[in-house]
Design a protein around this motif. Structure first.
Motif, mmCIF file in Angstrom:
data_model
loop_
_atom_site.group_PDB
_atom_site.id
_atom_site.type_symbol
_atom_site.label_atom_id
_atom_site.label_comp_id
_atom_site.label_asym_id
_atom_site.label_seq_id
_atom_site.Cartn_x
_atom_site.Cartn_y
_atom_site.Cartn_z
ATOM 1 N N ILE A 1 -5.996 3.086 15.708
ATOM 2 C CA ILE A 1 -5.114 4.260 15.582
ATOM 3 C C ILE A 1 -3.712 3.823 15.182
ATOM 4 C CG2 ILE A 1 -3.963 6.090 16.891
ATOM 5 C CD1 ILE A 1 -6.570 6.320 18.536
ATOM 6 N N ILE A 2 -3.189 2.809 15.866
ATOM 7 C CA ILE A 2 -1.836 2.325 15.581
ATOM 8 C C ILE A 2 -1.745 1.811 14.135
ATOM 9 C CG2 ILE A 2 -0.144 0.538 16.160
ATOM 10 C CD1 ILE A 2 -1.110 0.778 19.073
ATOM 11 N N ALA A 3 -2.764 1.057 13.692
ATOM 12 C CA ALA A 3 -2.746 0.495 12.341
ATOM 13 C C ALA A 3 -2.829 1.588 11.287
ATOM 14 C CB ALA A 3 -3.903 -0.494 12.178
ATOM 15 N N LEU A 4 -3.738 2.565 11.482
ATOM 16 C CA LEU A 4 -3.875 3.651 10.502
ATOM 17 C C LEU A 4 -2.595 4.474 10.397
ATOM 18 C CD1 LEU A 4 -7.495 4.828 11.390
ATOM 19 C CD2 LEU A 4 -6.771 3.835 9.214
ATOM 20 N N ALA A 5 -2.005 4.767 11.541
ATOM 21 C CA ALA A 5 -0.772 5.566 11.533
ATOM 22 C C ALA A 5 0.355 4.804 10.863
ATOM 23 C CB ALA A 5 -0.393 5.941 12.970
ATOM 24 N N ALA A 6 0.431 3.504 11.125
ATOM 25 C CA ALA A 6 1.495 2.701 10.517
ATOM 26 C C ALA A 6 1.344 2.635 9.008
ATOM 27 C CB ALA A 6 1.489 1.293 11.113
ATOM 28 N N GLU A 7 0.132 2.411 8.505
ATOM 29 C CA GLU A 7 -0.097 2.374 7.060
ATOM 30 C C GLU A 7 0.255 3.708 6.420
ATOM 31 O OE1 GLU A 7 -3.990 1.071 6.082
ATOM 32 O OE2 GLU A 7 -3.894 -0.722 7.340
ATOM 33 N N SER A 8 -0.133 4.785 7.067
ATOM 34 C CA SER A 8 0.133 6.116 6.529
ATOM 35 C C SER A 8 1.632 6.376 6.417
ATOM 36 C CB SER A 8 -0.519 7.170 7.423
ATOM 37 O OG SER A 8 -0.147 8.475 7.023
ATOM 38 N N THR A 9 2.373 6.098 7.476
ATOM 39 C CA THR A 9 3.817 6.371 7.458
ATOM 40 C C THR A 9 4.550 5.432 6.510
ATOM 41 O OG1 THR A 9 4.077 4.942 9.405
ATOM 42 C CG2 THR A 9 3.847 7.294 9.793
ATOM 43 N N THR A 10 4.146 4.186 6.456
ATOM 44 C CA THR A 10 4.803 3.232 5.549
ATOM 45 C C THR A 10 4.633 3.653 4.099
ATOM 46 O OG1 THR A 10 4.457 1.411 7.104
ATOM 47 C CG2 THR A 10 4.872 0.823 4.808
ATOM 48 N N ARG A 11 3.432 4.049 3.746
ATOM 49 C CA ARG A 11 3.161 4.472 2.363
ATOM 50 C C ARG A 11 4.017 5.681 1.989
ATOM 51 N NH1 ARG A 11 -1.543 5.467 3.144
ATOM 52 N NH2 ARG A 11 -2.396 3.398 2.692
ATOM 53 N N LEU A 12 4.082 6.666 2.861
ATOM 54 C CA LEU A 12 4.844 7.880 2.559
ATOM 55 C C LEU A 12 6.347 7.606 2.580
ATOM 56 C CD1 LEU A 12 2.765 10.521 4.525
ATOM 57 C CD2 LEU A 12 2.718 10.014 2.077
ATOM 58 N N ALA A 13 6.780 6.708 3.441
ATOM 59 C CA ALA A 13 8.204 6.365 3.471
ATOM 60 C C ALA A 13 8.629 5.722 2.153
ATOM 61 C CB ALA A 13 8.495 5.424 4.637
ATOM 62 N N GLU A 14 7.749 4.929 1.590
ATOM 63 C CA GLU A 14 8.053 4.308 0.296
ATOM 64 C C GLU A 14 8.187 5.368 -0.789
ATOM 65 O OE1 GLU A 14 8.899 1.730 -2.682
ATOM 66 O OE2 GLU A 14 8.917 1.380 -0.504
ATOM 67 N N GLN A 15 7.280 6.310 -0.807
ATOM 68 C CA GLN A 15 7.379 7.394 -1.787
ATOM 69 C C GLN A 15 8.652 8.213 -1.572
ATOM 70 O OE1 GLN A 15 5.512 8.047 -4.452
ATOM 71 N NE2 GLN A 15 4.330 6.191 -4.026
ATOM 72 N N ASP A 16 9.006 8.406 -0.326
ATOM 73 C CA ASP A 16 10.232 9.151 -0.039
ATOM 74 C C ASP A 16 11.450 8.409 -0.587
ATOM 75 O OD1 ASP A 16 11.658 11.349 1.477
ATOM 76 O OD2 ASP A 16 12.525 9.595 2.448
ATOM 77 N N ARG A 17 11.474 7.090 -0.434
ATOM 78 C CA ARG A 17 12.593 6.306 -0.973
ATOM 79 C C ARG A 17 12.653 6.423 -2.489
ATOM 80 N NH1 ARG A 17 11.166 2.759 3.241
ATOM 81 N NH2 ARG A 17 9.731 1.591 1.888
ATOM 82 N N VAL A 18 11.468 6.378 -3.120
ATOM 83 C CA VAL A 18 11.426 6.462 -4.582
ATOM 84 C C VAL A 18 12.039 7.769 -5.069
ATOM 85 C CG1 VAL A 18 9.875 6.678 -6.559
ATOM 86 C CG2 VAL A 18 9.472 4.902 -4.846
ATOM 87 N N PHE A 19 11.631 8.867 -4.463
ATOM 88 C CA PHE A 19 12.112 10.158 -4.956
ATOM 89 C C PHE A 19 13.535 10.468 -4.488
ATOM 90 C CE2 PHE A 19 7.737 10.621 -6.075
ATOM 91 C CZ PHE A 19 7.785 11.398 -7.229
ATOM 92 N N THR A 20 13.930 9.897 -3.365
ATOM 93 C CA THR A 20 15.335 10.035 -2.971
ATOM 94 C C THR A 20 16.232 9.336 -3.980
ATOM 95 O OG1 THR A 20 14.764 10.163 -0.627
ATOM 96 C CG2 THR A 20 17.018 9.511 -1.180
ATOM 97 N N ALA A 21 15.820 8.126 -4.368
ATOM 98 C CA ALA A 21 16.590 7.399 -5.385
ATOM 99 C C ALA A 21 16.581 8.150 -6.711
ATOM 100 C CB ALA A 21 16.012 6.000 -5.562
ATOM 101 N N ARG A 22 15.428 8.737 -7.024
ATOM 102 C CA ARG A 22 15.329 9.465 -8.292
ATOM 103 C C ARG A 22 16.232 10.697 -8.280
ATOM 104 N NH1 ARG A 22 9.802 10.433 -11.654
ATOM 105 N NH2 ARG A 22 10.756 11.481 -13.451
ATOM 106 N N ARG A 23 16.288 11.389 -7.160
ATOM 107 C CA ARG A 23 17.172 12.560 -7.089
ATOM 108 C C ARG A 23 18.640 12.123 -7.201
ATOM 109 N NH1 ARG A 23 13.217 14.303 -3.316
ATOM 110 N NH2 ARG A 23 12.137 16.153 -4.108
ATOM 111 N N GLY A 24 18.911 10.918 -6.622
ATOM 112 C CA GLY A 24 20.265 10.407 -6.762
ATOM 113 C C GLY A 24 20.612 10.153 -8.219
ATOM 114 N N ARG A 25 19.646 9.600 -8.947
ATOM 115 C CA ARG A 25 19.886 9.384 -10.373
ATOM 116 C C ARG A 25 20.073 10.709 -11.106
ATOM 117 N NH1 ARG A 25 15.740 5.549 -9.753
ATOM 118 N NH2 ARG A 25 14.237 6.925 -10.791
ATOM 119 N N GLU A 26 19.238 11.673 -10.769
ATOM 120 C CA GLU A 26 19.360 12.970 -11.442
ATOM 121 C C GLU A 26 20.705 13.628 -11.127
ATOM 122 O OE1 GLU A 26 17.496 13.833 -13.663
ATOM 123 O OE2 GLU A 26 15.552 12.880 -13.332
ATOM 124 N N ARG A 27 21.150 13.475 -9.881
ATOM 125 C CA ARG A 27 22.438 14.065 -9.498
ATOM 126 C C ARG A 27 23.584 13.424 -10.266
ATOM 127 N NH1 ARG A 27 21.923 13.040 -4.659
ATOM 128 N NH2 ARG A 27 23.115 11.101 -4.596
#
Length: 423
Positions: A122-148
Protein backbone atom coordinates in the motif's frame (compact mmCIF):
# COMPACT_ATOMS: atom_id res chain seq x y z
CA UNK A 1 21.21 -35.10 65.57
CA UNK A 2 23.65 -34.41 62.80
CA UNK A 3 22.48 -37.49 61.05
CA UNK A 4 18.89 -36.28 61.19
CA UNK A 5 19.74 -32.96 59.45
CA UNK A 6 21.76 -34.34 56.51
CA UNK A 7 19.03 -33.24 54.10
CA UNK A 8 19.24 -29.51 54.98
CA UNK A 9 22.13 -28.54 52.60
CA UNK A 10 20.50 -30.50 49.81
CA UNK A 11 17.21 -28.69 50.35
CA UNK A 12 18.97 -25.31 50.28
CA UNK A 13 20.79 -26.22 47.03
CA UNK A 14 17.53 -27.42 45.48
CA UNK A 15 15.88 -24.14 46.46
CA UNK A 16 18.63 -22.14 44.78
CA UNK A 17 18.30 -24.24 41.62
CA UNK A 18 14.53 -23.74 41.54
CA UNK A 19 14.98 -20.00 42.10
CA UNK A 20 17.56 -19.77 39.28
CA UNK A 21 15.34 -21.62 36.84
CA UNK A 22 12.41 -19.40 37.80
CA UNK A 23 14.45 -16.25 37.18
CA UNK A 24 15.71 -17.48 33.79
CA UNK A 25 12.20 -18.41 32.67
CA UNK A 26 10.84 -15.05 33.85
CA UNK A 27 13.63 -13.18 32.05
CA UNK A 28 13.00 -15.07 28.81
CA UNK A 29 9.28 -14.35 29.03
CA UNK A 30 9.97 -10.67 29.65
CA UNK A 31 12.32 -10.43 26.65
CA UNK A 32 9.79 -12.22 24.46
CA UNK A 33 7.04 -9.87 25.65
CA UNK A 34 9.23 -6.81 24.99
CA UNK A 35 10.09 -8.08 21.52
CA UNK A 36 6.44 -8.75 20.71
CA UNK A 37 5.48 -5.28 21.91
CA UNK A 38 8.21 -3.68 19.80
CA UNK A 39 7.12 -5.62 16.73
CA UNK A 40 3.50 -4.67 17.36
CA UNK A 41 4.54 -0.99 17.63
CA UNK A 42 6.37 -1.20 14.30
CA UNK A 43 3.38 -2.86 12.64
CA UNK A 44 1.05 -0.19 14.04
CA UNK A 45 3.34 2.61 12.86
CA UNK A 46 3.51 1.16 9.33
CA UNK A 47 -0.27 0.79 9.30
CA UNK A 48 -0.63 4.48 10.20
CA UNK A 49 1.88 5.36 7.47
CA UNK A 50 -0.12 3.32 4.95
CA UNK A 51 -3.36 5.09 5.93
CA UNK A 52 -1.74 8.52 5.59
CA UNK A 53 -0.23 7.58 2.22
CA UNK A 54 -3.62 6.39 0.97
CA UNK A 55 -5.31 9.63 1.97
CA UNK A 56 -2.56 11.70 0.36
CA UNK A 57 -2.67 9.67 -2.86
CA UNK A 58 -6.47 9.88 -3.04
CA UNK A 59 -6.34 13.67 -2.60
CA UNK A 60 -3.55 13.90 -5.18
CA UNK A 61 -5.53 11.91 -7.76
CA UNK A 62 -8.58 14.12 -7.20
CA UNK A 63 -6.54 17.30 -7.55
CA UNK A 64 -4.77 15.94 -10.62
CA UNK A 65 -8.13 15.12 -12.22
CA UNK A 66 -9.17 18.76 -11.90
CA UNK A 67 -5.72 19.94 -13.00
CA UNK A 68 -5.88 17.78 -16.15
CA UNK A 69 -9.20 19.34 -17.08
CA UNK A 70 -7.71 22.84 -16.75
CA UNK A 71 -4.62 21.81 -18.71
CA UNK A 72 -6.64 20.33 -21.57
CA UNK A 73 -8.69 23.52 -21.80
CA UNK A 74 -5.54 25.65 -21.79
CA UNK A 75 -3.08 23.62 -23.85
CA UNK A 76 -5.14 21.06 -25.73
CA UNK A 77 -5.29 17.27 -25.59
CA UNK A 78 -2.10 16.70 -27.57
CA UNK A 79 -0.03 18.65 -25.08
CA UNK A 80 -1.59 16.89 -22.10
CA UNK A 81 -1.47 13.31 -23.39
CA UNK A 82 1.39 12.33 -21.05
CA UNK A 83 -0.47 13.89 -18.13
CA UNK A 84 -3.60 11.85 -18.90
CA UNK A 85 -1.56 8.64 -19.15
CA UNK A 86 0.14 9.32 -15.84
CA UNK A 87 -3.19 10.07 -14.14
CA UNK A 88 -4.77 6.83 -15.38
CA UNK A 89 -1.82 4.78 -14.12
CA UNK A 90 -1.96 6.49 -10.73
CA UNK A 91 -5.70 5.79 -10.52
CA UNK A 92 -5.09 2.08 -11.14
CA UNK A 93 -2.41 1.98 -8.46
CA UNK A 94 -4.71 3.78 -6.03
CA UNK A 95 -7.48 1.23 -6.69
CA UNK A 96 -5.02 -1.58 -6.04
CA UNK A 97 -3.92 0.08 -2.81
CA UNK A 98 -7.52 0.48 -1.58
CA UNK A 99 -8.21 -3.16 -2.42
CA UNK A 100 -5.31 -4.20 -0.22
CA UNK A 101 -6.50 -1.94 2.59
CA UNK A 102 -9.94 -3.55 2.35
CA UNK A 103 -8.36 -6.97 2.82
CA UNK A 104 -6.68 -5.67 5.96
CA UNK A 105 -9.93 -4.19 7.28
CA UNK A 106 -12.33 -7.07 6.51
CA UNK A 107 -13.31 -9.81 8.94
CA UNK A 108 -11.24 -12.51 7.24
CA UNK A 109 -8.29 -13.45 9.49
CA UNK A 110 -4.87 -12.58 8.03
CA UNK A 111 -1.46 -13.84 9.00
CA UNK A 112 1.11 -11.41 10.34
CA UNK A 113 3.23 -11.98 7.23
CA UNK A 114 0.31 -11.07 4.97
CA UNK A 115 -0.50 -7.93 6.92
CA UNK A 116 3.09 -6.74 6.79
CA UNK A 117 3.39 -7.48 3.07
CA UNK A 118 0.10 -5.77 2.15
CA UNK A 119 0.90 -2.73 4.28
CA UNK A 120 4.23 -2.23 2.53
CA UNK A 121 2.57 -2.68 -0.87
CA UNK A 122 0.00 0.00 0.00
CA UNK A 123 2.76 2.44 0.98
CA UNK A 124 4.73 1.71 -2.22
CA UNK A 125 1.71 2.04 -4.54
CA UNK A 126 0.62 5.29 -2.93
CA UNK A 127 4.12 6.72 -3.11
CA UNK A 128 4.52 5.87 -6.81
CA UNK A 129 1.13 7.36 -7.58
CA UNK A 130 1.78 10.66 -5.79
CA UNK A 131 5.32 11.00 -7.12
CA UNK A 132 4.18 10.54 -10.71
CA UNK A 133 1.40 13.12 -10.38
CA UNK A 134 3.64 15.57 -8.54
CA UNK A 135 6.04 15.46 -11.47
CA UNK A 136 3.25 16.24 -13.90
CA UNK A 137 2.12 19.06 -11.65
CA UNK A 138 5.62 20.56 -11.73
CA UNK A 139 5.70 20.29 -15.51
CA UNK A 140 2.45 22.16 -16.01
CA UNK A 141 3.17 24.68 -13.28
CA UNK A 142 6.40 25.54 -15.08
CA UNK A 143 4.53 25.63 -18.37
CA UNK A 144 1.94 28.04 -17.01
CA UNK A 145 4.80 30.17 -15.74
CA UNK A 146 6.22 30.27 -19.23
CA UNK A 147 2.84 31.12 -20.70
CA UNK A 148 2.37 33.90 -18.15
CA UNK A 149 5.78 35.35 -18.99
CA UNK A 150 5.56 34.40 -22.66
CA UNK A 151 5.96 37.89 -24.14
CA UNK A 152 9.08 38.56 -22.04
CA UNK A 153 10.52 35.11 -22.75
CA UNK A 154 9.87 35.53 -26.45
CA UNK A 155 11.70 38.84 -26.45
CA UNK A 156 14.66 37.28 -24.66
CA UNK A 157 14.75 34.33 -27.07
CA UNK A 158 14.59 36.67 -30.06
CA UNK A 159 17.65 38.53 -28.76
CA UNK A 160 19.43 35.21 -28.21
CA UNK A 161 18.64 34.20 -31.78
CA UNK A 162 20.43 37.35 -32.95
CA UNK A 163 23.44 36.65 -30.74
CA UNK A 164 23.69 33.03 -31.86
CA UNK A 165 23.41 34.20 -35.49
CA UNK A 166 26.51 36.32 -34.92
CA UNK A 167 28.26 33.37 -33.25
CA UNK A 168 27.50 31.13 -36.22
CA UNK A 169 29.16 33.65 -38.54
CA UNK A 170 32.13 33.86 -36.16
CA UNK A 171 32.36 30.06 -35.99
CA UNK A 172 32.40 29.80 -39.79
CA UNK A 173 35.22 32.39 -39.94
CA UNK A 174 37.15 30.42 -37.30
CA UNK A 175 36.89 27.21 -39.32
CA UNK A 176 38.09 29.00 -42.48
CA UNK A 177 41.02 30.48 -40.57
CA UNK A 178 41.96 27.15 -38.96
CA UNK A 179 41.99 25.40 -42.34
CA UNK A 180 44.98 27.56 -43.30
CA UNK A 181 47.11 26.05 -40.52
CA UNK A 182 45.60 22.68 -39.63
CA UNK A 183 44.90 19.51 -41.58
CA UNK A 184 41.32 18.29 -42.21
CA UNK A 185 41.94 15.40 -39.81
CA UNK A 186 42.69 17.89 -37.03
CA UNK A 187 39.41 19.72 -37.68
CA UNK A 188 37.26 16.65 -38.27
CA UNK A 189 35.80 16.64 -34.75
CA UNK A 190 34.09 20.02 -35.21
CA UNK A 191 34.41 21.14 -38.84
CA UNK A 192 30.75 20.20 -39.47
CA UNK A 193 29.46 22.06 -36.41
CA UNK A 194 28.73 25.30 -38.28
CA UNK A 195 26.27 23.59 -40.63
CA UNK A 196 24.59 21.77 -37.74
CA UNK A 197 24.43 24.99 -35.71
CA UNK A 198 22.79 26.79 -38.65
CA UNK A 199 20.13 24.08 -38.81
CA UNK A 200 19.45 24.28 -35.06
CA UNK A 201 19.40 28.09 -35.25
CA UNK A 202 16.93 27.93 -38.15
CA UNK A 203 14.61 25.76 -36.07
CA UNK A 204 14.86 28.19 -33.15
CA UNK A 205 14.13 31.20 -35.40
CA UNK A 206 11.19 29.40 -36.99
CA UNK A 207 9.77 28.69 -33.52
CA UNK A 208 10.19 32.30 -32.33
CA UNK A 209 8.61 33.63 -35.53
CA UNK A 210 5.64 31.30 -35.10
CA UNK A 211 5.26 32.31 -31.44
CA UNK A 212 5.35 36.01 -32.35
CA UNK A 213 2.70 35.49 -35.06
CA UNK A 214 0.42 33.62 -32.64
CA UNK A 215 0.67 36.32 -30.00
CA UNK A 216 0.04 39.03 -32.54
CA UNK A 217 -3.06 37.27 -33.87
CA UNK A 218 -4.41 36.17 -30.47
CA UNK A 219 -3.02 37.90 -27.37
CA UNK A 220 -2.54 35.35 -24.62
CA UNK A 221 -2.28 32.47 -27.09
CA UNK A 222 -0.36 29.55 -25.49
CA UNK A 223 3.10 29.53 -27.10
CA UNK A 224 4.90 27.33 -24.59
CA UNK A 225 5.67 24.66 -27.18
CA UNK A 226 7.18 27.20 -29.55
CA UNK A 227 9.24 28.72 -26.73
CA UNK A 228 10.49 25.27 -25.69
CA UNK A 229 11.41 24.43 -29.30
CA UNK A 230 13.29 27.72 -29.66
CA UNK A 231 15.11 27.12 -26.37
CA UNK A 232 16.13 23.62 -27.47
CA UNK A 233 17.38 24.82 -30.86
CA UNK A 234 19.44 27.60 -29.31
CA UNK A 235 20.86 25.20 -26.74
CA UNK A 236 22.04 22.77 -29.45
CA UNK A 237 23.46 25.58 -31.57
CA UNK A 238 25.32 26.98 -28.57
CA UNK A 239 26.84 23.62 -27.71
CA UNK A 240 28.02 23.11 -31.29
CA UNK A 241 29.62 26.56 -31.39
CA UNK A 242 31.20 26.05 -27.97
CA UNK A 243 32.85 22.92 -29.36
CA UNK A 244 34.45 24.96 -32.15
CA UNK A 245 35.95 27.40 -29.66
CA UNK A 246 37.16 24.59 -27.40
CA UNK A 247 38.58 22.69 -30.38
CA UNK A 248 40.49 25.76 -31.56
CA UNK A 249 42.02 26.23 -28.11
CA UNK A 250 43.05 22.58 -27.99
CA UNK A 251 44.65 22.81 -31.45
CA UNK A 252 46.71 25.85 -30.44
CA UNK A 253 47.85 24.09 -27.26
CA UNK A 254 48.69 20.98 -29.29
CA UNK A 255 50.69 23.02 -31.80
CA UNK A 256 52.66 24.70 -29.01
CA UNK A 257 53.39 21.29 -27.53
CA UNK A 258 54.52 20.03 -30.95
CA UNK A 259 56.85 23.01 -31.42
CA UNK A 260 58.42 22.40 -28.01
CA UNK A 261 58.84 18.71 -28.87
CA UNK A 262 60.57 19.64 -32.15
CA UNK A 263 63.03 21.83 -30.25
CA UNK A 264 63.72 18.94 -27.87
CA UNK A 265 64.19 16.66 -30.87
CA UNK A 266 66.95 18.91 -32.17
CA UNK A 267 68.87 18.44 -28.92
CA UNK A 268 68.34 14.66 -28.94
CA UNK A 269 69.50 14.37 -32.56
CA UNK A 270 72.58 16.51 -31.85
CA UNK A 271 73.49 14.25 -28.92
CA UNK A 272 73.08 11.19 -31.12
CA UNK A 273 75.35 12.73 -33.78
CA UNK A 274 78.07 13.36 -31.20
CA UNK A 275 77.83 9.75 -30.03
CA UNK A 276 77.91 8.50 -33.64
CA UNK A 277 80.95 10.54 -34.59
CA UNK A 278 82.97 9.34 -31.60
CA UNK A 279 81.85 5.70 -31.58
CA UNK A 280 84.48 3.03 -32.12
CA UNK A 281 82.18 0.33 -33.49
CA UNK A 282 81.26 0.78 -37.13
CA UNK A 283 78.03 -1.25 -36.83
CA UNK A 284 76.79 0.87 -33.94
CA UNK A 285 77.77 4.06 -35.74
CA UNK A 286 75.90 2.94 -38.86
CA UNK A 287 72.77 2.12 -36.88
CA UNK A 288 72.97 5.51 -35.17
CA UNK A 289 73.30 7.19 -38.55
CA UNK A 290 70.18 5.38 -39.79
CA UNK A 291 67.94 6.54 -36.94
CA UNK A 292 69.42 10.06 -37.03
CA UNK A 293 68.55 10.31 -40.73
CA UNK A 294 64.98 9.14 -40.06
CA UNK A 295 64.54 11.62 -37.20
CA UNK A 296 65.98 14.46 -39.29
CA UNK A 297 63.52 13.72 -42.07
CA UNK A 298 60.50 13.75 -39.74
CA UNK A 299 61.59 16.97 -38.02
CA UNK A 300 62.17 18.68 -41.38
CA UNK A 301 58.78 17.53 -42.66
CA UNK A 302 56.93 18.72 -39.56
CA UNK A 303 58.66 22.10 -39.71
CA UNK A 304 58.00 22.74 -43.40
CA UNK A 305 56.43 26.23 -43.63
CA UNK A 306 53.76 25.28 -46.19
CA UNK A 307 52.60 22.22 -44.30
CA UNK A 308 49.22 22.11 -42.47
CA UNK A 309 49.44 20.34 -39.13
CA UNK A 310 47.55 17.75 -37.17
CA UNK A 311 49.25 18.30 -33.78
CA UNK A 312 48.07 15.07 -32.16
CA UNK A 313 49.05 12.87 -35.11
CA UNK A 314 52.31 14.79 -35.65
CA UNK A 315 53.29 14.40 -32.01
CA UNK A 316 52.64 10.67 -32.25
CA UNK A 317 54.87 10.37 -35.36
CA UNK A 318 57.64 12.43 -33.78
CA UNK A 319 57.47 10.48 -30.55
CA UNK A 320 57.71 7.18 -32.42
CA UNK A 321 60.86 8.16 -34.32
CA UNK A 322 62.44 9.71 -31.22
CA UNK A 323 61.69 6.55 -29.22
CA UNK A 324 63.58 4.58 -31.85
CA UNK A 325 66.44 7.08 -31.70
CA UNK A 326 66.52 6.82 -27.92
CA UNK A 327 66.68 3.02 -27.95
CA UNK A 328 69.49 2.95 -30.53
CA UNK A 329 71.39 5.73 -28.77
CA UNK A 330 71.15 3.87 -25.44
CA UNK A 331 72.42 0.66 -27.02
CA UNK A 332 75.30 2.50 -28.71
CA UNK A 333 76.16 4.30 -25.50
CA UNK A 334 76.25 0.98 -23.62
CA UNK A 335 78.49 -0.49 -26.29
CA UNK A 336 80.88 2.46 -26.07
CA UNK A 337 80.86 2.24 -22.29
CA UNK A 338 81.69 -1.46 -22.58
CA UNK A 339 84.65 -0.59 -24.82
CA UNK A 340 85.85 2.13 -22.46
CA UNK A 341 85.59 -0.16 -19.45
CA UNK A 342 87.40 -2.95 -21.29
CA UNK A 343 90.19 -0.58 -22.34
CA UNK A 344 90.57 0.60 -18.74
CA UNK A 345 90.80 -2.99 -17.46
CA UNK A 346 93.05 -4.26 -20.28
CA UNK A 347 96.32 -2.83 -18.96
CA UNK A 348 95.86 -4.55 -15.61
CA UNK A 349 94.88 -7.83 -17.24
CA UNK A 350 97.96 -7.79 -19.50
CA UNK A 351 100.21 -6.99 -16.54
CA UNK A 352 98.73 -9.88 -14.56
CA UNK A 353 99.18 -12.30 -17.50
CA UNK A 354 102.77 -11.20 -18.14
CA UNK A 355 103.69 -11.32 -14.44
CA UNK A 356 102.23 -14.81 -13.94
CA UNK A 357 103.92 -15.99 -17.14
CA UNK A 358 107.31 -14.62 -15.99
CA UNK A 359 106.97 -16.30 -12.60
CA UNK A 360 106.04 -19.62 -14.18
CA UNK A 361 108.80 -19.38 -16.84
CA UNK A 362 111.37 -18.65 -14.09
CA UNK A 363 110.20 -21.64 -12.04
CA UNK A 364 110.49 -23.99 -15.02
CA UNK A 365 113.97 -22.64 -15.81
CA UNK A 366 115.01 -23.24 -12.20
CA UNK A 367 113.94 -26.90 -12.44
CA UNK A 368 115.26 -28.16 -15.77
CA UNK A 369 114.00 -31.55 -16.80
CA UNK A 370 111.57 -31.85 -13.90
CA UNK A 371 108.53 -30.00 -15.34
CA UNK A 372 106.44 -31.94 -17.82
CA UNK A 373 105.02 -31.03 -21.23
CA UNK A 374 101.51 -30.16 -20.01
CA UNK A 375 102.68 -27.26 -17.84
CA UNK A 376 105.06 -26.04 -20.60
CA UNK A 377 102.27 -26.24 -23.21
CA UNK A 378 99.91 -24.13 -21.15
CA UNK A 379 102.60 -21.58 -20.52
CA UNK A 380 103.36 -21.38 -24.23
CA UNK A 381 99.65 -20.91 -25.00
CA UNK A 382 99.45 -18.18 -22.33
CA UNK A 383 102.39 -16.34 -23.91
CA UNK A 384 100.79 -16.63 -27.33
CA UNK A 385 97.49 -15.19 -26.03
CA UNK A 386 99.36 -12.28 -24.40
CA UNK A 387 100.85 -11.44 -27.80
CA UNK A 388 97.38 -11.65 -29.42
CA UNK A 389 95.85 -9.43 -26.74
CA UNK A 390 98.57 -6.82 -27.23
CA UNK A 391 97.90 -6.76 -30.98
CA UNK A 392 94.05 -6.86 -30.76
CA UNK A 393 92.30 -3.59 -31.73
CA UNK A 394 89.03 -4.45 -29.97
CA UNK A 395 89.59 -3.81 -26.26
CA UNK A 396 86.76 -6.17 -25.26
CA UNK A 397 88.29 -9.06 -27.22
CA UNK A 398 91.77 -8.12 -26.00
CA UNK A 399 90.57 -8.11 -22.39
CA UNK A 400 88.97 -11.57 -22.74
CA UNK A 401 92.17 -12.89 -24.35
CA UNK A 402 94.41 -11.43 -21.62
CA UNK A 403 92.25 -12.96 -18.92
CA UNK A 404 92.44 -16.38 -20.58
CA UNK A 405 96.22 -15.95 -20.77
CA UNK A 406 96.38 -15.29 -17.02
CA UNK A 407 94.31 -18.40 -16.30
CA UNK A 408 96.56 -20.56 -18.47
CA UNK A 409 99.72 -19.15 -16.86
CA UNK A 410 98.29 -19.84 -13.40
CA UNK A 411 97.39 -23.43 -14.40
CA UNK A 412 100.87 -23.90 -15.88
CA UNK A 413 102.47 -22.69 -12.65
CA UNK A 414 100.41 -25.14 -10.56
CA UNK A 415 101.26 -28.05 -12.87
CA UNK A 416 104.93 -27.13 -12.90
CA UNK A 417 105.15 -27.03 -9.13
CA UNK A 418 103.33 -30.34 -8.91
CA UNK A 419 105.80 -31.95 -11.35
CA UNK A 420 108.81 -30.53 -9.54
CA UNK A 421 107.53 -31.79 -6.23
CA UNK A 422 106.93 -35.36 -7.25
CA UNK A 423 109.68 -35.85 -9.82
Amino acid sequence: MTGDLWWVPSAILLAFVVLGVTLVVASARRRRRDREQAEAAVVAERARAAAIALVRADDQVGAATDELGFAVAQFGEAATRDFATALELSRRQLRDAFALQQKLDDSVPDTESERRRWTEQIIALAAESTTRLAEQDRVFTARRGRERDAPLLLEQLTRRVDRVTDRVASGAASIDRLRLSYAPTALAAFSGNVAEARTALGQAKQATDAAAAHLKAVPGYPIGDELAAAELGLFHAGKLLDAIETGEDQLHVGQATLNAALDSADAEIAEARTLRDGHEESVAAAELNRVITAADAIVAELRHPSRVSDPAADLARLREVLDGLDVTRSEARNQQLRLDNARAALAGALLAARSQGTVTRSFIAAHPGRVGAEARTRLAESERLVALAEAEADPVTALDTARRATTLATDADALARYDARFD
